[in-house]
Scaffold this motif. Structure first.
Motif, PDB file in Angstrom:
ATOM      1  N   GLY A 195       0.777  -1.229   0.000  1.00  0.00           N
ATOM      2  CA  GLY A 195       0.000   0.000   0.000  1.00  0.00           C
ATOM      3  C   GLY A 195       0.808   1.277   0.000  1.00  0.00           C
ATOM      4  N   ASN A 196       2.119   1.191   0.227  1.00  0.00           N
ATOM      5  CA  ASN A 196       2.956   2.388   0.258  1.00  0.00           C
ATOM      6  C   ASN A 196       3.613   2.688  -1.088  1.00  0.00           C
ATOM      7  N   PHE A 197       3.245   1.940  -2.128  1.00  0.00           N
ATOM      8  CA  PHE A 197       3.790   2.203  -3.456  1.00  0.00           C
ATOM      9  C   PHE A 197       2.686   2.750  -4.361  1.00  0.00           C
ATOM     10  N   THR A 198       3.041   3.747  -5.143  1.00  0.00           N
ATOM     11  CA  THR A 198       2.082   4.366  -6.054  1.00  0.00           C
ATOM     12  C   THR A 198       1.951   3.521  -7.310  1.00  0.00           C
ATOM     13  N   SER A 199       0.900   3.756  -8.058  1.00  0.00           N
ATOM     14  CA  SER A 199       0.678   3.025  -9.306  1.00  0.00           C
ATOM     15  C   SER A 199       1.649   3.538 -10.362  1.00  0.00           C
ATOM     16  N   ALA A 200       2.603   2.695 -10.730  1.00  0.00           N
ATOM     17  CA  ALA A 200       3.602   3.067 -11.725  1.00  0.00           C
ATOM     18  C   ALA A 200       4.187   1.801 -12.328  1.00  0.00           C
ATOM     19  N   ASP A 201       4.839   1.964 -13.477  1.00  0.00           N
ATOM     20  CA  ASP A 201       5.434   0.808 -14.138  1.00  0.00           C
ATOM     21  C   ASP A 201       6.585   0.230 -13.327  1.00  0.00           C
ATOM     22  N   THR A 202       7.343   1.100 -12.670  1.00  0.00           N
ATOM     23  CA  THR A 202       8.488   0.658 -11.873  1.00  0.00           C
ATOM     24  C   THR A 202       8.256   1.038 -10.422  1.00  0.00           C
ATOM     25  N   GLN A 203       8.390   0.075  -9.526  1.00  0.00           N
ATOM     26  CA  GLN A 203       8.228   0.356  -8.104  1.00  0.00           C
ATOM     27  C   GLN A 203       8.925  -0.739  -7.305  1.00  0.00           C
ATOM     28  N   GLY A 204       9.325  -0.391  -6.088  1.00  0.00           N
ATOM     29  CA  GLY A 204       9.968  -1.370  -5.223  1.00  0.00           C
ATOM     30  C   GLY A 204      11.021  -0.732  -4.346  1.00  0.00           C
ATOM     31  N   ARG A 205      11.612  -1.571  -3.477  1.00  0.00           N
ATOM     32  CA  ARG A 205      12.660  -1.112  -2.566  1.00  0.00           C
ATOM     33  C   ARG A 205      13.700  -2.207  -2.392  1.00  0.00           C
ATOM     34  N   LEU A 206      14.973  -1.836  -2.526  1.00  0.00           N
ATOM     35  CA  LEU A 206      16.070  -2.787  -2.375  1.00  0.00           C
ATOM     36  C   LEU A 206      17.184  -2.169  -1.538  1.00  0.00           C
ATOM     37  N   ASN A 207      17.902  -3.025  -0.814  1.00  0.00           N
ATOM     38  CA  ASN A 207      19.069  -2.609  -0.056  1.00  0.00           C
ATOM     39  C   ASN A 207      20.332  -3.192  -0.686  1.00  0.00           C
ATOM     40  N   PHE A 208      21.394  -2.394  -0.687  1.00  0.00           N
ATOM     41  CA  PHE A 208      22.682  -2.844  -1.210  1.00  0.00           C
ATOM     42  C   PHE A 208      23.772  -2.503  -0.202  1.00  0.00           C
ATOM     43  N   SER A 209      24.645  -3.453   0.052  1.00  0.00           N
ATOM     44  CA  SER A 209      25.765  -3.203   0.951  1.00  0.00           C
ATOM     45  C   SER A 209      26.890  -4.196   0.680  1.00  0.00           C
ATOM     46  N   PRO A 210      28.146  -3.742   0.716  1.00  0.00           N
ATOM     47  CA  PRO A 210      29.263  -4.675   0.587  1.00  0.00           C
ATOM     48  C   PRO A 210      29.560  -5.377   1.898  1.00  0.00           C
ATOM     49  N   ALA A 211      29.026  -4.824   3.011  1.00  0.00           N
ATOM     50  CA  ALA A 211      29.351  -5.380   4.327  1.00  0.00           C
ATOM     51  C   ALA A 211      28.390  -4.837   5.372  1.00  0.00           C
ATOM     52  N   TRP A 212      27.446  -5.690   5.788  1.00  0.00           N
ATOM     53  CA  TRP A 212      26.594  -5.327   6.910  1.00  0.00           C
ATOM     54  C   TRP A 212      26.187  -6.598   7.633  1.00  0.00           C
ATOM     55  N   PHE A 213      25.653  -6.430   8.833  1.00  0.00           N
ATOM     56  CA  PHE A 213      25.254  -7.574   9.621  1.00  0.00           C
ATOM     57  C   PHE A 213      23.829  -7.974   9.269  1.00  0.00           C
ATOM     58  N   GLN A 214      23.627  -9.266   9.119  1.00  0.00           N
ATOM     59  CA  GLN A 214      22.287  -9.767   8.883  1.00  0.00           C
ATOM     60  C   GLN A 214      21.419  -9.485  10.104  1.00  0.00           C
ATOM     61  N   GLN A 215      20.129  -9.430   9.904  1.00  0.00           N
ATOM     62  CA  GLN A 215      19.204  -9.113  10.990  1.00  0.00           C
ATOM     63  C   GLN A 215      19.406 -10.080  12.166  1.00  0.00           C
ATOM     64  N   GLY A 216      19.524  -9.516  13.360  1.00  0.00           N
ATOM     65  CA  GLY A 216      19.688 -10.320  14.556  1.00  0.00           C
ATOM     66  C   GLY A 216      21.127 -10.661  14.883  1.00  0.00           C
ATOM     67  N   ARG A 217      22.067 -10.166  14.073  1.00  0.00           N
ATOM     68  CA  ARG A 217      23.479 -10.434  14.334  1.00  0.00           C
ATOM     69  C   ARG A 217      24.211  -9.137  14.616  1.00  0.00           C
ATOM     70  N   ASN A 218      25.374  -9.240  15.277  1.00  0.00           N
ATOM     71  CA  ASN A 218      26.180  -8.057  15.547  1.00  0.00           C
ATOM     72  C   ASN A 218      27.648  -8.432  15.561  1.00  0.00           C
ATOM     73  N   GLY A 219      28.488  -7.439  15.836  1.00  0.00           N
ATOM     74  CA  GLY A 219      29.928  -7.632  15.741  1.00  0.00           C
ATOM     75  C   GLY A 219      30.502  -8.610  16.732  1.00  0.00           C
ATOM     76  N   SER A 220      29.852  -8.877  17.832  1.00  0.00           N
ATOM     77  CA  SER A 220      30.395  -9.789  18.831  1.00  0.00           C
ATOM     78  C   SER A 220      30.163 -11.246  18.458  1.00  0.00           C
ATOM     79  N   MET A 221      29.313 -11.512  17.474  1.00  0.00           N
ATOM     80  CA  MET A 221      28.944 -12.888  17.147  1.00  0.00           C
ATOM     81  C   MET A 221      29.355 -13.312  15.744  1.00  0.00           C
ATOM     82  N   SER A 222      29.546 -12.374  14.837  1.00  0.00           N
ATOM     83  CA  SER A 222      29.793 -12.755  13.448  1.00  0.00           C
ATOM     84  C   SER A 222      30.470 -11.614  12.708  1.00  0.00           C
ATOM     85  N   CYS A 223      30.831 -11.884  11.466  1.00  0.00           N
ATOM     86  CA  CYS A 223      31.404 -10.867  10.591  1.00  0.00           C
ATOM     87  C   CYS A 223      30.314 -10.317   9.683  1.00  0.00           C
ATOM     88  N   PRO A 224      30.469  -9.080   9.247  1.00  0.00           N
ATOM     89  CA  PRO A 224      29.497  -8.549   8.282  1.00  0.00           C
ATOM     90  C   PRO A 224      29.577  -9.320   6.973  1.00  0.00           C
TER      91      PRO A 224
END
Length: 276
Positions: free
Chosen positions: A59-88
């Motif tokens: 419901g938060n996207f308008t009517s259009a030919d192109t729509q969506g949301r994506l994340n890009f990162s070369p190094a980040w922690f997956q959800q629920g993880r942090n630096g004390s437990m794993s590597c990005p």
């Protein structure tokens, strides 16, 4: 349009507004970079019946030919993880095992725009720029290069060699309404950088925390303390792409980068002179 800076009573810069600062050629380059990720964008929107985050809610996207949301990162922690437990890790949109390799094509097409937007941070928040640059260098030198037997870190090294920004994450949002919110993965002293382009009209970057709104036509750049300042963008007429660049505090913490502080409007001239 005239650029604007919003400061508090102590002179701390909370927001920069640079309307129509990006040229039409620059905007065209950013819009054309969407072509290889069009399928990924379409698949990013949640099913109308599904319960999930507002960021990908149908419901938060308008009517259009192109729509969506994506994340890009070369190094980040997956959800629920942090630096004390794993590597990005590399974001799913850039992983080699992803059947759709449009994310890597998008990254290559965005090298110039990402580099220019990154450099703008050197003007608006020099210390944050330096901290971001240090984080990217340390991710590569202290983690990726020193672990040639770890496939995940080898892949991270590959992406870091292509990554053109001091920001460690970028979100691409196409024709999406942005309800009022704060961003919780950063620090209050840091900025998120938002570049808005397209063929839309009648847009305002609203900041109820500061009881104001900034004119937000195509080609505009806003940097804001996303954790402190509640902000949002209402529906617009026409196509709109927002590319948001940001840094994650847990990534900086994991590689031991100094925690950048506020930037004062009165201190900026001296900071600029020192960087010459």
């Amino acid at each position: 349009m005239t650029p604007a800076v919003l400061v508090d009573k102590a002179g701390i810069v909370l927001l920069w507004s640079l309307p129509e600062v990006l040229s039409s050629d620059f905007q065209n380059l950013m819009w054309e970079a969407l072509n290889p990720i069009s399928g990924m964008l379409a698949n990013s929107i949640a099913d109308p019946k599904a319960k999930g985050t507002w960021r990908t809610a149908h419901g938060n996207f308008t009517s259009a030919d192109t729509q969506g949301r994506l994340n890009f990162s070369p190094a980040w922690f997956q959800q629920g993880r942090n630096g004390s437990m794993s590597c990005p890790e590399v974001s799913a949109t850039l992983k080699a095992r992803n059947q759709d390799q449009g994310g890597r094509a998008w990254l290559k097409q965005m090298i110039l725009p990402s580099a220019v937007l990154s450099a703008a941070m050197a003007v608006m928040h020099p210390d944050l720029y330096a901290a971001g640059l240090e984080a990217v260098v340390r991710l590569y030198q202290d983690l990726a290069v020193l672990h040639p037997d770890d496939p995940a870190l080898v892949e991270m090294a590959e992406m870091l060699r292509l990554w053109p920004s001091v920001f460690t994450a970028t979100s691409v949002m196409v024709n999406r309404v942005t309800p009022f919110h704060r961003d919780h993965n950063s620090r209050v002293q840091w900025y998120d950088l938002l570049a808005s382009i397209g063929s839309y009209i009648h847009a305002w970057f609203e900041v109820p925390t500061l009881e104001t709104a900034c004119y937000y036509p195509p080609g505009s750049v806003v940097t804001v303390s996303g954790l402190l300042v509640r902000h949002g963008v209402a529906p617009t007429e026409g196509n709109r792409l927002c590319v948001t660049s940001y840094m994650r505090d847990n990534v900086h913490q994991a590689v031991g980068v100094h925690r950048s502080d506020w930037v004062s409007y009165h201190a900026l001239p001296a900071l600029w002179a020192g960087n010459q």
